[in-house]
Design an enzyme around this catalytic site. Structure first.
Site, mmCIF file in Angstrom:
data_model
loop_
_atom_site.group_PDB
_atom_site.id
_atom_site.type_symbol
_atom_site.label_atom_id
_atom_site.label_comp_id
_atom_site.label_asym_id
_atom_site.label_seq_id
_atom_site.Cartn_x
_atom_site.Cartn_y
_atom_site.Cartn_z
ATOM 1 N N LYS A 95 0.860 -1.191 0.000
ATOM 2 C CA LYS A 95 0.000 0.000 0.000
ATOM 3 C C LYS A 95 0.882 1.223 0.000
ATOM 4 C CE LYS A 95 -3.901 2.222 0.344
ATOM 5 N NZ LYS A 95 -3.509 2.944 -0.893
ATOM 6 N N GLN A 116 7.282 3.889 3.852
ATOM 7 C CA GLN A 116 5.873 3.489 3.877
ATOM 8 C C GLN A 116 5.663 2.218 4.697
ATOM 9 O OE1 GLN A 116 3.842 5.583 1.477
ATOM 10 N NE2 GLN A 116 2.250 5.022 2.929
ATOM 11 N N LYS A 119 5.507 3.471 8.300
ATOM 12 C CA LYS A 119 4.311 4.300 8.499
ATOM 13 C C LYS A 119 3.063 3.425 8.560
ATOM 14 C CE LYS A 119 4.074 7.579 5.521
ATOM 15 N NZ LYS A 119 3.784 8.469 4.365
ATOM 16 N N LYS A 131 5.434 1.805 -3.119
ATOM 17 C CA LYS A 131 5.340 3.165 -3.672
ATOM 18 C C LYS A 131 5.611 3.097 -5.157
ATOM 19 C CE LYS A 131 4.719 7.415 -2.175
ATOM 20 N NZ LYS A 131 4.043 7.902 -0.964
ATOM 21 N N GLY A 170 -2.692 8.395 -4.125
ATOM 22 C CA GLY A 170 -2.031 9.612 -4.580
ATOM 23 C C GLY A 170 -0.770 9.948 -3.811
ATOM 24 N N ASP A 171 -0.033 10.881 -4.340
ATOM 25 C CA ASP A 171 1.122 11.518 -3.702
ATOM 26 C C ASP A 171 1.350 12.795 -4.528
ATOM 27 O OD1 ASP A 171 3.376 10.725 -1.565
ATOM 28 O OD2 ASP A 171 4.394 11.715 -3.205
ATOM 29 N N ASN A 246 -2.126 19.123 -1.633
ATOM 30 C CA ASN A 246 -3.111 18.407 -0.832
ATOM 31 C C ASN A 246 -2.791 18.472 0.660
ATOM 32 O OD1 ASN A 246 -3.539 15.368 0.397
ATOM 33 N ND2 ASN A 246 -5.343 16.189 -0.613
ATOM 34 N N SER A 382 -6.856 5.821 3.827
ATOM 35 C CA SER A 382 -6.931 4.937 2.657
ATOM 36 C C SER A 382 -7.330 3.522 3.079
ATOM 37 C CB SER A 382 -5.565 4.861 1.954
ATOM 38 O OG SER A 382 -5.365 5.962 1.110
HETATM 39 P P1 NDP Z 1 0.776 17.875 -4.121
HETATM 40 O O1 NDP Z 1 1.227 17.528 -5.478
HETATM 41 O O2 NDP Z 1 -0.670 18.070 -3.848
HETATM 42 O O3 NDP Z 1 1.527 19.189 -3.636
HETATM 43 C C1 NDP Z 1 2.904 19.255 -3.570
HETATM 44 C C2 NDP Z 1 3.313 20.645 -3.132
HETATM 45 O O4 NDP Z 1 4.708 20.656 -2.855
HETATM 46 C C3 NDP Z 1 3.096 21.684 -4.220
HETATM 47 O O5 NDP Z 1 2.842 22.923 -3.611
HETATM 48 C C4 NDP Z 1 4.432 21.677 -4.944
HETATM 49 O O6 NDP Z 1 4.720 22.853 -5.675
HETATM 50 C C5 NDP Z 1 5.371 21.503 -3.792
HETATM 51 N N1 NDP Z 1 6.595 20.819 -4.270
HETATM 52 C C6 NDP Z 1 6.679 19.561 -4.741
HETATM 53 N N2 NDP Z 1 7.935 19.287 -5.111
HETATM 54 C C7 NDP Z 1 8.639 20.398 -4.869
HETATM 55 C C8 NDP Z 1 9.980 20.729 -5.036
HETATM 56 N N3 NDP Z 1 10.867 19.847 -5.519
HETATM 57 N N4 NDP Z 1 10.380 21.974 -4.657
HETATM 58 C C9 NDP Z 1 9.476 22.878 -4.154
HETATM 59 N N5 NDP Z 1 8.180 22.611 -3.974
HETATM 60 C C10 NDP Z 1 7.768 21.390 -4.321
HETATM 61 O O7 NDP Z 1 1.384 16.750 -3.175
HETATM 62 P P2 NDP Z 1 0.955 16.340 -1.701
HETATM 63 O O8 NDP Z 1 0.484 17.520 -0.938
HETATM 64 O O9 NDP Z 1 0.084 15.158 -1.804
HETATM 65 O O10 NDP Z 1 2.349 15.835 -1.112
HETATM 66 C C11 NDP Z 1 3.238 16.683 -0.370
HETATM 67 C C12 NDP Z 1 4.135 15.834 0.498
HETATM 68 O O11 NDP Z 1 3.349 15.067 1.404
HETATM 69 C C13 NDP Z 1 5.004 14.814 -0.246
HETATM 70 O O12 NDP Z 1 6.230 14.670 0.446
HETATM 71 C C14 NDP Z 1 4.206 13.527 -0.121
HETATM 72 O O13 NDP Z 1 5.031 12.404 -0.257
HETATM 73 C C15 NDP Z 1 3.683 13.677 1.288
HETATM 74 N N6 NDP Z 1 2.517 12.880 1.639
HETATM 75 C C16 NDP Z 1 1.362 12.926 0.899
HETATM 76 C C17 NDP Z 1 0.278 12.173 1.279
HETATM 77 C C18 NDP Z 1 -1.020 12.258 0.564
HETATM 78 O O14 NDP Z 1 -1.987 11.639 1.031
HETATM 79 N N7 NDP Z 1 -1.153 12.987 -0.533
HETATM 80 C C19 NDP Z 1 0.323 11.264 2.441
HETATM 81 C C20 NDP Z 1 1.566 11.347 3.196
HETATM 82 C C21 NDP Z 1 2.596 12.116 2.773
HETATM 83 P P3 NDP Z 1 4.669 22.816 -7.292
HETATM 84 O O15 NDP Z 1 3.209 22.631 -7.616
HETATM 85 O O16 NDP Z 1 5.232 24.131 -7.726
HETATM 86 O O17 NDP Z 1 5.505 21.654 -7.709
HETATM 87 O O1 2IT Z 2 3.026 8.924 1.594
HETATM 88 C C1 2IT Z 2 1.885 8.458 1.770
HETATM 89 O O2 2IT Z 2 1.573 7.904 2.830
HETATM 90 C C2 2IT Z 2 0.887 8.628 0.703
HETATM 91 N N1 2IT Z 2 1.198 9.234 -0.315
HETATM 92 C C3 2IT Z 2 -0.486 8.050 0.858
HETATM 93 C C4 2IT Z 2 -0.489 6.584 0.529
HETATM 94 C C5 2IT Z 2 -1.845 5.927 0.492
HETATM 95 O O3 2IT Z 2 -1.861 4.753 0.094
HETATM 96 O O4 2IT Z 2 -2.861 6.536 0.827
#
Ligand code: NDP
Ligand code: 2IT
Length: 450
Positions: A95, A116, A119, A131, A170-171, A246, A382
């Site tokens: 997952k 992961q 976590k 992943k 997603g990520d 997100n 999830s």
């Molecule tokens: P999104 O794509 O929704 O948003 C990512 C954000 O981070 C955007 O604002 C983006 O800016 C910025 N960003 C990404 N890469 C870079 C970079 N190299 N330098 C500067 N800014 C950057 O992703 P999420 O919010 O889903 O994910 C954010 C973090 O949270 C990641 O580390 C992800 O692994 C982690 N995460 C996400 C989960 C989820 O459920 N979605 C769960 C657990 C962890 P720009 O649009 O300009 O690239």
């Molecule tokens: O980093 C993470 O935990 C995620 N991007 C969410 C993974 C999931 O299966 O919901």
């Protein structure tokens, strides 16, 4: 066979990974951060060393790399690289999310997959770790291009996933739009409405309430628990948040609901500071609806200013929520934040704080919650989505948020208790790694050498 000392065992595992994965810096960083904390667990459990648990845990069960050809709107053929790393399935089916970003490579996918495993163990939801993703860059692409890319990506991924095998989500760069296109193609190829094969679906067709909000909300719930243990809270405090995707958006929303004042957001073009507190509706309009740059927020909000380039970690506050990407917060930022009166950090992103910066926070007595604990709310929700899909049921919003809240409380408590048990009360890095490792190691031990 004699049992090695924990020091010798940990050094041997670290050397093996370093030589096998020399070109994978993010993966090595994630592995070393865990190995550095496991000495007390191994001293208590020599059987884990005898069964080669760690030697096996650092090697993915399976790694898939595939070609993703697609056609852009001008008719030109493009080729990206797709990945799925199925890291460990001792606790349940693989997952973990999919990341679409130009920086994606095997090292990044392996670091994320490795984290992961831990976590997912902390959530107690019986899910293994995996992943995937691609170096595809969704920014500037039309919906039709994103759809064609997702369909091509699924043409290969379909062979490797399933509701009892591997469940992507997603990520970065993968949200509800992409999950929709991926699910549609999966359903078309398989002729099965297998709801539980992907999570983060739309709530009207199998998605869980609060999954969108879960990671950001969960990180704030974790911070709340951590502060409460110290007799403190979020209310009345300035919070610095990075990212505007997100995780960041819903961390900002929950900080506000709990009476804190989030004053920043960022993307790869720069950051905004809004001393009046972020207007969440405007942020959602700019980033979710219009998919515009963060500077547009400042154009429309008199109390905000946009800083082009630079790092949001130049701004100081009492709470920090790094919610963008790996290694975004370094030692210099950490020193400046500590000097500015920082009290707590909760990582919404995966591995956003460099090891040097973590050390600075811990030395300064700043409460520090690592991502594998603090951002577990997303994957935990999830798992709740999978559970609802299996039962063909749907929970309402309040039930969903209160389940998330309970899980984050449990993750906090088990992490804190492990930090006490293994000799460093309040060290949430050691606590998260130890609690998760013991859970996974016991399952691996019971299931034999596989
Ligand atoms: P999104 O794509 O929704 O948003 C990512 C954000 O981070 C955007 O604002 C983006 O800016 C910025 N960003 C990404 N890469 C870079 C970079 N190299 N330098 C500067 N800014 C950057 O992703 P999420 O919010 O889903 O994910 C954010 C973090 O949270 C990641 O580390 C992800 O692994 C982690 N995460 C996400 C989960 C989820 O459920 N979605 C769960 C657990 C962890 P720009 O649009 O300009 O690239
Ligand atoms: O980093 C993470 O935990 C995620 N991007 C969410 C993974 C999931 O299966 O919901």
């Amino acid at each position: 066979m004699t049992t090695p000392t924990p020091e010798f065992h940990l050094r041997t595992v670290a050397e093996t990974v370093a030589s096998r994965s020399a070109a994978e810096p993010e993966f090595l960083q994630a592995v070393n951060e865990v190995l550095e904390t496991l000495h007390p667990v191994l001293a208590e459990h020599p059987e884990f060393m005898e069964a080669g648990v760690l030697d096996r845990l650092v090697e993915p069960e399976r790694q898939l790399i595939f070609r993703v050809p697609w056609t852009d709107d001008s008719g030109q053929v493009r080729v990206n690289r797709g990945y799925r790393v199925q890291f460990n399935s001792a606790l349940g089916p693989y997952k973990g999310g999919l990341r679409f970003h130009p920086s994606v490579n095997l090292s990044v996918v392996k670091f994320l997959g490795f984290e992961q495993i831990f976590k997912n163990a902390l959530t107690s939801q019986r899910i293994g770790g995996g992943k995937g993703g691609s170096d595809f860059d969704p920014s500037g692409k039309s919906d039709a291009e994103v759809m064609r890319f997702c369909q091509s990506f699924m043409m290969e991924l379909v062979h490797h996933i399933g509701e009892d095998t591997d469940i992507p989500a997603g990520d970065i760069g993968v949200g509800a739009r992409e999950i929709g296109y991926l699910f549609g193609q999966y359903r078309r190829i398989t002729q099965r409405y297998e709801s539980g094969v992907l999570t983060g679906k739309g709530v009207g067709w199998g998605g869980a309430e609060v999954r969108t909000e879960a990671t950001g909300y969960g990180a704030v719930f974790f911070a709340e628990e951590m502060l409460a243990r110290a007799g403190e809270g979020i209310a009345g405090r300035r919070a610095i948040v990075s990212g505007s995707g997100n995780v960041a958006t819903y961390a900002i929303e929950k900080i506000q609901q709990l009476g804190g004042t989030p004053i920043t957001a960022s993307d790869s073009s720069g950051y905004i500071v809004d001393e009046a507190g972020i207007d969440v509706d405007l942020l959602k309009q700019v980033k979710e609806v219009e998919r515009a740059r963060i500077s547009v927020y400042a154009d429309r909000r008199p109390s905000a200013r946009f800083v082009s380039g630079g790092s949001v970690w130049e701004v100081t506050g009492e709470l920090a929520f790094p919610c963008a990407t790996q290694n975004e917060l370094d030692a210099n930022h950490a020193r400046s934040l500590v000097a500015g009166g920082l009290r707590a950090v909760a990582e919404g992103a995966n591995m956003p704080t460099t090891p040097e910066a973590v050390e600075i926070f811990q030395q300064a007595g700043v409460l520090f919650a690592p991502g594998k604990a603090a951002n577990a709310g997303g994957v935990a929700t999830s798992a709740l989505e999978m559970r609802q899909n299996a039962a063909r049921s749907r929970w309402d919003r309040d039930t969903s948020e209160s389940r998330l809240h309970d899980i984050m409380r449990d993750v906090h408590n088990s992490t804190y208790e492990a930090s006490e048990r293994y000799g460093r009360p309040g060290d949430y890095v050691l606590g998260a790694n130890s609690a998760a490792f013991v859970t996974v190691a016991q399952a691996m031990l019971a299931q034999g050498v596989i």
